[in-house]
Design a protein around this motif. Structure first.
Motif, PDB file in Angstrom:
ATOM      1  N   LEU A  63       0.832  -1.206   0.000  1.00 20.62           N
ATOM      2  CA  LEU A  63       0.000   0.000   0.000  1.00 20.62           C
ATOM      3  C   LEU A  63       0.868   1.258   0.000  1.00 20.62           C
ATOM      4  CD1 LEU A  63      -3.057   0.888   0.266  1.00 20.62           C
ATOM      5  CD2 LEU A  63      -2.622   1.073   2.721  1.00 20.62           C
ATOM      6  N   SER A  64       2.003   1.203   0.681  1.00 21.53           N
ATOM      7  CA  SER A  64       2.867   2.379   0.793  1.00 21.53           C
ATOM      8  C   SER A  64       3.464   2.794  -0.551  1.00 21.53           C
ATOM      9  CB  SER A  64       3.987   2.120   1.803  1.00 21.53           C
ATOM     10  OG  SER A  64       4.801   1.032   1.368  1.00 21.53           O
ATOM     11  N   ARG A  65       3.398   1.920  -1.556  1.00 14.00           N
ATOM     12  CA  ARG A  65       3.924   2.256  -2.886  1.00 14.00           C
ATOM     13  C   ARG A  65       2.933   3.112  -3.685  1.00 14.00           C
ATOM     14  NH1 ARG A  65       5.345  -3.300  -5.672  1.00 14.00           N
ATOM     15  NH2 ARG A  65       6.025  -1.845  -7.312  1.00 14.00           N
ATOM     16  N   ILE A  66       1.698   3.128  -3.246  1.00 17.03           N
ATOM     17  CA  ILE A  66       0.646   3.819  -3.991  1.00 17.03           C
ATOM     18  C   ILE A  66       0.686   5.314  -3.665  1.00 17.03           C
ATOM     19  CG2 ILE A  66      -1.855   4.003  -4.339  1.00 17.03           C
ATOM     20  CD1 ILE A  66      -2.034   1.035  -3.521  1.00 17.03           C
ATOM     21  N   PRO A  67       0.673   6.186  -4.654  1.00 16.62           N
ATOM     22  CA  PRO A  67       0.667   7.634  -4.368  1.00 16.62           C
ATOM     23  C   PRO A  67      -0.638   8.070  -3.713  1.00 16.62           C
ATOM     24  CG  PRO A  67       0.400   7.222  -6.726  1.00 16.62           C
ATOM     25  CD  PRO A  67       0.696   5.892  -6.100  1.00 16.62           C
ATOM     26  N   PHE A  68      -0.550   9.178  -2.977  1.00 18.65           N
ATOM     27  CA  PHE A  68      -1.735   9.730  -2.320  1.00 18.65           C
ATOM     28  C   PHE A  68      -2.619  10.460  -3.326  1.00 18.65           C
ATOM     29  CE2 PHE A  68       1.461   9.451   1.035  1.00 18.65           C
ATOM     30  CZ  PHE A  68       0.742   8.813   2.037  1.00 18.65           C
ATOM     31  N   THR A  69      -3.901  10.594  -2.954  1.00 21.71           N
ATOM     32  CA  THR A  69      -4.856  11.377  -3.741  1.00 21.71           C
ATOM     33  C   THR A  69      -5.441  12.453  -2.832  1.00 21.71           C
ATOM     34  OG1 THR A  69      -5.450   9.318  -4.871  1.00 21.71           O
ATOM     35  CG2 THR A  69      -6.829  11.230  -5.300  1.00 21.71           C
ATOM     36  N   PRO A 274       0.405  14.029   9.342  1.00 24.61           N
ATOM     37  CA  PRO A 274       0.064  14.866   8.180  1.00 24.61           C
ATOM     38  C   PRO A 274       1.264  15.586   7.574  1.00 24.61           C
ATOM     39  CG  PRO A 274      -0.757  15.855  10.219  1.00 24.61           C
ATOM     40  CD  PRO A 274      -0.272  14.478  10.574  1.00 24.61           C
ATOM     41  N   ASP A 275       2.369  15.669   8.291  1.00 22.11           N
ATOM     42  CA  ASP A 275       3.564  16.333   7.757  1.00 22.11           C
ATOM     43  C   ASP A 275       4.501  15.346   7.067  1.00 22.11           C
ATOM     44  OD1 ASP A 275       2.783  18.896   8.687  1.00 22.11           O
ATOM     45  OD2 ASP A 275       3.504  18.378  10.699  1.00 22.11           O
ATOM     46  N   THR A 276       4.759  14.212   7.720  1.00 21.37           N
ATOM     47  CA  THR A 276       5.705  13.240   7.150  1.00 21.37           C
ATOM     48  C   THR A 276       5.003  12.204   6.279  1.00 21.37           C
ATOM     49  OG1 THR A 276       5.522  11.694   9.015  1.00 21.37           O
ATOM     50  CG2 THR A 276       7.121  13.488   9.217  1.00 21.37           C
ATOM     51  N   LEU A 277       3.676  12.049   6.466  1.00 18.20           N
ATOM     52  CA  LEU A 277       2.879  11.035   5.775  1.00 18.20           C
ATOM     53  C   LEU A 277       3.353   9.618   6.073  1.00 18.20           C
ATOM     54  CD1 LEU A 277       2.222  12.813   2.352  1.00 18.20           C
ATOM     55  CD2 LEU A 277       0.721  12.648   4.357  1.00 18.20           C
ATOM     56  N   LEU A 278       3.912   9.441   7.264  1.00 13.05           N
ATOM     57  CA  LEU A 278       4.291   8.132   7.766  1.00 13.05           C
ATOM     58  C   LEU A 278       3.328   7.718   8.869  1.00 13.05           C
ATOM     59  CD1 LEU A 278       8.175   8.587   7.972  1.00 13.05           C
ATOM     60  CD2 LEU A 278       6.874   7.335   6.227  1.00 13.05           C
ATOM     61  N   PRO A 279       3.157   6.411   9.089  1.00  6.07           N
ATOM     62  CA  PRO A 279       2.219   5.973  10.127  1.00  6.07           C
ATOM     63  C   PRO A 279       2.607   6.506  11.502  1.00  6.07           C
ATOM     64  CG  PRO A 279       2.836   4.129   8.704  1.00  6.07           C
ATOM     65  CD  PRO A 279       3.742   5.271   8.339  1.00  6.07           C
ATOM     66  N   VAL A 280       1.609   6.918  12.276  1.00  8.25           N
ATOM     67  CA  VAL A 280       1.848   7.345  13.653  1.00  8.25           C
ATOM     68  C   VAL A 280       1.849   6.103  14.545  1.00  8.25           C
ATOM     69  CG1 VAL A 280       0.776   9.588  13.261  1.00  8.25           C
ATOM     70  CG2 VAL A 280      -0.613   7.701  14.160  1.00  8.25           C
TER      71      VAL A 280
END
Length: 439
Positions: A63-69, A274-280
């Motif tokens: 899932l982490s390979r998929i770009p955000f929308t 929301p800043d790093t877009l990594l899981p909290v």
């Protein structure tokens, strides 16, 4: 207190072991990737990310390979850039509420619509609604999904549905009394307005059969829920959804009302910084990112909702294995920065509505006072408090100012308003006016 029975619509899925849920999600994600590759918008983005085939998805770790929308992407793709099926297969078009300029549209095939209805029926069943309920839908009908998608789900459940839509409160009350409405769907602010109308028109609880309400469309605090429950003498259930994800029903409270279950066979939920877009870390607050797994017409991958919440790690007493999210603390894009301090309207609401003597209606104004920002909070008080000694009202004002300053570190101007003096919204309540000049 007797243990409450737990209703299910599809118990096998709703209580499936986690490995089975993840297996379902992985297979469905591949299907969504296949659909996305058919669209002009996603195809180049996915190929650039090395996902030219759904077979590239081997597990949820991919899932982490998929770009955000983002919502901006939806506007960029308007009108048909995200459509993955021929136009003659589309039976419904919705648009997200509250947008200006280019709308963000959502397409559904008949299969998509049926699944959206079934998801909503699952939500209502989890909250204890049955085919014997009389459901009055007080949400706006039209391009906004809150009306129609909820309506179809309640009908699929077998309930009698009264599509009164928003507004015309006296007619709402007449239908509630004459048809024995047991459940309503409305914004929390409108439910408080409804309570006042019930009192003004001389109705008593004995005149109505109302037992529960579903609230959505507006973020609201637990204090506001408790106030509605106390005033109307009913149970209030929190619902989460958005037009981009088929409307209401992405997540819903079960009868235990201890967080909202995300239906993970139909959505993948991530909570990211929301800043790093990594899981909290587990249980910490972050931005909810959603991938829909149950729509052919319009795939939507890793959609940034901008809503802030957290996963609840403990199991729910209902036995469902689908993860729960907590009540939302705000949005990354409705955060106010006042003299360098981050302030969410929900923080102000929490203080106001837990205080005795404070009414349910309030308004927040941010303006400039010279070079500094100025925060003004207008709040109605109850009729009993308004009739009291001015010293009591002044003491209430100072108490609210003190508690707000302790929470948000900003010293607000606190304006006490008489009951009914602030505007009442029949749709989504507008609680904030930012009058500062745009830079």
């Amino acid at each position: 207190m007797a243990e409450r029975s737990v209703p299910f619509r599809d118990k096998a899925i709703e209580t499936a072991p986690r490995p089975e849920i993840e297996k379902i999600q992985t297979a469905a994600l591949r299907t969504q990737i296949a659909q996305a590759l058919k669209t002009p918008f996603y195809r180049p983005r996915l190929e650039e990310a090395g996902l030219s085939s759904p077979d590239e998805i081997r597990s949820l770790a991919d899932l982490s390979r998929i770009p955000f929308t983002s919502k901006g992407d939806l506007r960029e793709a308007y009108p048909f850039g995200l459509l993955a099926v021929p136009k003659d297969q589309v039976v419904r078009v919705h648009a997200s509420s509250g947008t200006t300029g280019t709308p963000t549209v959502i397409y559904l095939t008949q299969k998509d619509l049926d699944l959206a209805s079934d998801t909503m029926a699952r939500c209502l069943t989890a909250a204890g609604a049955t085919s014997g309920d009389v459901v009055q839908n007080m949400m706006t009908y039209g391009l906004f999904t809150g009306g129609l998608c909820f309506h179809y789900g309640a009908e699929l459940l077998g309930a009698m549905v009264i599509p009164t839509s928003a507004g015309n409160t006296l007619r709402q009350l007449k239908f509630m009394k004459d048809f024995g409405t047991t459940m309503v769907h409305a914004t929390p602010s409108y439910l408080l307005h409804l309570h006042q109308a019930i009192a003004d028109e001389g109705y008593s609880r004995g005149d109505l059969r109302l037992r529960m309400a579903v609230t959505g469309a507006e973020p609201h605090s637990e204090e506001l829920r408790l106030k509605i429950q106390d005033k109307l003498g009913i149970e209030v259930y929190n619902c989460y959804g958005m037009s981009e994800m088929n409307g209401p029903g992405v997540a819903f409270e079960c009868v235990h009302r201890a967080g909202m279950h995300v239906w993970e066979d139909r959505y993948i939920a991530e909570i990211l910084d929301p800043d790093t877009l990594l899981p909290v870390p587990e249980g910490e607050i972050g931005e909810l990112v959603l991938t829909i797994l149950c729509r052919d017409a319009m795939p939507l991958l890793r959609y940034r909702t901008r809503d802030l919440t957290r996963f609840i790690p403990e199991p729910c007493a209902c036995g469902r294995t689908h993860r729960r999210i907590a009540r939302f603390t705000g949005r990354t894009d409705d955060m106010l920065i006042i003299n360098g301090v981050n302030v969410f309207p929900s923080q102000i609401e929490e203080v106001l509505l837990r205080t005795k003597g404070v009414g349910a209606n309030y308004f927040i104004i941010v303006d400039k006072d010279g070079v500094l920002d100025k925060l003004t909070v207008q709040v109605e008080i109850t009729p009993e408090m308004f009739a009291d000694d001015s010293r009591v009202i002044n003491a209430l004002r100072e108490r609210l100012k003190s508690e707000l300053q302790a929470l948000i570190t900003i010293n607000p101007v606190l304006e006490i308003k008489q009951p009914g003096s602030l505007p009442v919204s029949e749709g989504k309540a507008k609680r904030v006016s930012d009058l500062r000049p745009k830079e």
